[in-house]
Design a protein around this motif. Structure first.
Motif, PDB file in Angstrom:
ATOM      1  N   UNK A  73       6.109   0.062  -2.849  1.00 61.54           N
ATOM      2  CA  UNK A  73       7.327  -0.487  -3.448  1.00 61.54           C
ATOM      3  C   UNK A  73       7.804  -1.716  -2.678  1.00 61.54           C
ATOM      4  N   UNK A  74       6.834  -2.472  -2.142  1.00 60.42           N
ATOM      5  CA  UNK A  74       7.147  -3.696  -1.408  1.00 60.42           C
ATOM      6  C   UNK A  74       8.109  -3.423  -0.254  1.00 60.42           C
ATOM      7  N   UNK A  75       7.815  -2.353   0.474  1.00 66.62           N
ATOM      8  CA  UNK A  75       8.544  -1.989   1.688  1.00 66.62           C
ATOM      9  C   UNK A  75       9.996  -1.597   1.429  1.00 66.62           C
ATOM     10  N   UNK A  76      10.260  -0.971   0.302  1.00 69.36           N
ATOM     11  CA  UNK A  76      11.602  -0.438   0.051  1.00 69.36           C
ATOM     12  C   UNK A  76      11.942   0.614   1.099  1.00 69.36           C
ATOM     13  N   UNK A  77      13.170   0.575   1.583  1.00 64.40           N
ATOM     14  CA  UNK A  77      13.598   1.506   2.618  1.00 64.40           C
ATOM     15  C   UNK A  77      14.096   2.813   1.995  1.00 64.40           C
ATOM     16  N   UNK A  78      13.831   3.925   2.687  1.00 61.03           N
ATOM     17  CA  UNK A  78      14.358   5.242   2.342  1.00 61.03           C
ATOM     18  C   UNK A  78      14.900   5.902   3.608  1.00 61.03           C
ATOM     19  N   UNK A  79      15.953   6.662   3.452  1.00 60.46           N
ATOM     20  CA  UNK A  79      16.446   7.498   4.536  1.00 60.46           C
ATOM     21  C   UNK A  79      15.647   8.793   4.581  1.00 60.46           C
ATOM     22  N   UNK A  80      15.342   9.256   5.789  1.00 64.87           N
ATOM     23  CA  UNK A  80      14.650  10.543   5.953  1.00 64.87           C
ATOM     24  C   UNK A  80      15.277  11.312   7.109  1.00 64.87           C
ATOM     25  N   UNK A  81      15.045  12.607   7.109  1.00 67.49           N
ATOM     26  CA  UNK A  81      15.428  13.490   8.223  1.00 67.49           C
ATOM     27  C   UNK A  81      16.901  13.358   8.592  1.00 67.49           C
ATOM     28  N   UNK A  82      17.738  13.816   7.676  1.00 66.76           N
ATOM     29  CA  UNK A  82      19.187  13.770   7.902  1.00 66.76           C
ATOM     30  C   UNK A  82      19.716  15.039   8.577  1.00 66.76           C
ATOM     31  N   UNK A  83      18.852  15.834   9.146  1.00 70.68           N
ATOM     32  CA  UNK A  83      19.245  17.146   9.653  1.00 70.68           C
ATOM     33  C   UNK A  83      20.226  17.129  10.803  1.00 70.68           C
ATOM     34  N   UNK A  84      20.235  16.053  11.583  1.00 66.29           N
ATOM     35  CA  UNK A  84      21.116  16.018  12.749  1.00 66.29           C
ATOM     36  C   UNK A  84      22.350  15.155  12.526  1.00 66.29           C
ATOM     37  N   UNK A  85      22.710  14.973  11.257  1.00 68.72           N
ATOM     38  CA  UNK A  85      23.932  14.252  10.949  1.00 68.72           C
ATOM     39  C   UNK A  85      25.127  15.215  11.041  1.00 68.72           C
ATOM     40  N   UNK A  86      26.298  14.730  10.797  1.00 70.84           N
ATOM     41  CA  UNK A  86      27.526  15.536  10.903  1.00 70.84           C
ATOM     42  C   UNK A  86      27.709  16.083  12.325  1.00 70.84           C
ATOM     43  N   UNK A  87      27.361  15.275  13.311  1.00 77.18           N
ATOM     44  CA  UNK A  87      27.572  15.684  14.695  1.00 77.18           C
ATOM     45  C   UNK A  87      26.733  16.855  15.129  1.00 77.18           C
ATOM     46  N   UNK A  88      25.538  16.990  14.573  1.00 75.37           N
ATOM     47  CA  UNK A  88      24.698  18.158  14.856  1.00 75.37           C
ATOM     48  C   UNK A  88      23.566  17.879  15.834  1.00 75.37           C
ATOM     49  N   UNK A  89      23.492  16.696  16.400  1.00 76.10           N
ATOM     50  CA  UNK A  89      22.354  16.349  17.236  1.00 76.10           C
ATOM     51  C   UNK A  89      22.383  17.120  18.556  1.00 76.10           C
ATOM     52  N   UNK A  90      21.419  18.000  18.716  1.00 74.75           N
ATOM     53  CA  UNK A  90      21.230  18.782  19.944  1.00 74.75           C
ATOM     54  C   UNK A  90      22.422  19.678  20.268  1.00 74.75           C
ATOM     55  N   UNK A  91      23.201  20.037  19.261  1.00 71.82           N
ATOM     56  CA  UNK A  91      24.322  20.946  19.486  1.00 71.82           C
ATOM     57  C   UNK A  91      24.743  21.513  18.135  1.00 71.82           C
TER      58      UNK A  91
END
Length: 240
Positions: free
Chosen positions: A133-151
């Motif tokens: 798609x001519x390098x269209x960007x996609x978001x991936x791996x949203x699991x650590x959003x909402x202040x969830x990173x490593x906690x």
């Protein structure tokens, strides 16, 4: 799930599988790392992204047949509960920095993706670019959003340091003003009712408290003024 193919060598070890709808998905278990928080974060983030026109992947709940439940795919034991599946996008490269800003419709995609990061207090931001798609960007791996990173998840207020979205990658090229204006308009005209379905997206087998889901959605909606301020800041920086 019809056929599991492989397990990815990443933290949550998602399984690439062929599902009954004929699509391939990267599947994550509710009963994996984060005590299920990460897959709930994924669903809520993606649905918010769809509502504001951000470039997120399609997803589905993938049911597990009895004959596969509890078996092993590489280093991952297949869950007995329904799994979150992010639909496979073929021919991609993954990269954390912002790249290919001027490719395809990325001028349109990036401002809305940036808005999504601020609304969901994104951490561990990851992207991929689709070569087909001519390098269209996609978001991936949203699991650590909402202040969830490593906690455990923390829905921190904007007035606190933890509520400030600080890990947003730097833009490598100015984006024309009209694309920032389009994203700003999308947030200004946002209708919260477009997210009223999210609780129905969560499988009952996961036992997720509906009040928690509602709280997360309300939290993201409440961050729209903050996201708007950030978008206007980026827009001003793009003025020649």
């Amino acid at each position: 799930m019809v056929t599991p193919f492989e397990s990815a060598n990443t933290g949550e070890k998602p399984i690439r599988c062929l599902a009954q709808d004929g699509q391939q998905y990267w599947c994550k278990a509710f009963d994996g790392l984060g005590v299920g928080e990460t897959v709930v974060n994924e669903i809520i983030s993606i649905e918010i992204g769809k509502a504001i026109g951000a470039p997120v992947c399609d997803w589905s709940i993938v049911d597990i047949p009895d004959e596969l439940a509890g078996t092993r795919c590489d280093d991952t034991i297949i869950s007995r509960l329904p799994m979150f599946g992010s639909q496979l996008v073929s021919s991609v490269i993954t990269d954390d920095p912002i790249r290919y800003v001027g490719q395809d419709d990325n001028y349109h995609r990036f401002p809305r993706l940036i808005a999504l990061w601020y609304m969901c207090n994104a951490e561990d931001i990851q992207m991929m670019y689709c070569l087909d798609e001519d390098y269209s960007v996609y978001s991936i791996d949203q699991g650590y959003w909402f202040g969830s990173h490593e906690m455990s998840r923390e829905l921190a207020p904007i007035t606190s340091p933890a509520g400030q979205t600080r890990d947003v990658p730097r833009l490598t090229k100015p984006i024309p003003l009209e694309h920032w204006s389009s994203a700003i308009q999308a947030l200004e005209q946002f209708n919260p009712q477009t997210l009223s379905h999210i609780n129905r997206c969560i499988p009952g087998e996961w036992g997720v408290d509906s009040d928690i889901v509602d709280e997360m959605v309300t939290y993201a909606i409440g961050r729209i003024p903050y996201a708007l301020d950030k978008l206007r800041y980026h827009q001003k920086k793009s003025i020649p």
